[in-house]
Motif scaffolding. Structure first.
Motif: not given
Length: 99
Positions: A73-83, A89-96
């Motif tokens: 759960i911690k790993a999944d939450m961390f991934r979601q946080y990073k995404t 903060f970087h709208p052009g580099s990832g999903a819009s």
């Protein structure tokens, strides 16, 4: 001094031996009962210990499973946080995001 009577001492000695024998038999029976009781208590203690050990092993397994779930759960939450950080903060580099 009058002569000593040997017959009376022999009868007294035999009674004393009989009394000692009776006491010894009673003590033997008492010790045998005590041994049976202690043996039964030891068997019950071993059974109880085995049950507690089995229960403890079950709890160890449940604890390990919960630790694994918590880690996942911690790993999944961390991934979601990073995404979420990348998207916000970087709208052009990832999903819009469309509003």
């Amino acid at each position: 001094m009058p002569p000593k009577a040997k017959g009376k001492k022999d009868v007294a000695a035999k009674l004393s031996d009989r009394e000692n024998l009776g006491r010894a038999e009673t003590e033997i029976l008492s010790l045998q009962r005590l041994l049976e009781l202690r043996s039964h208590e030891a068997v019950e203690a071993r059974r109880s210990e085995r049950l507690w050990r089995e229960r403890m092993e079950g709890f160890k397994g449940a604890y390990a499973k919960q630790e694994e779930d918590t880690s996942d759960i911690k790993a999944d939450m961390f991934r979601q946080y990073k995404t979420m950080q990348e998207v916000l903060f970087h709208p052009g580099s990832g999903a819009s995001c469309r509003a």
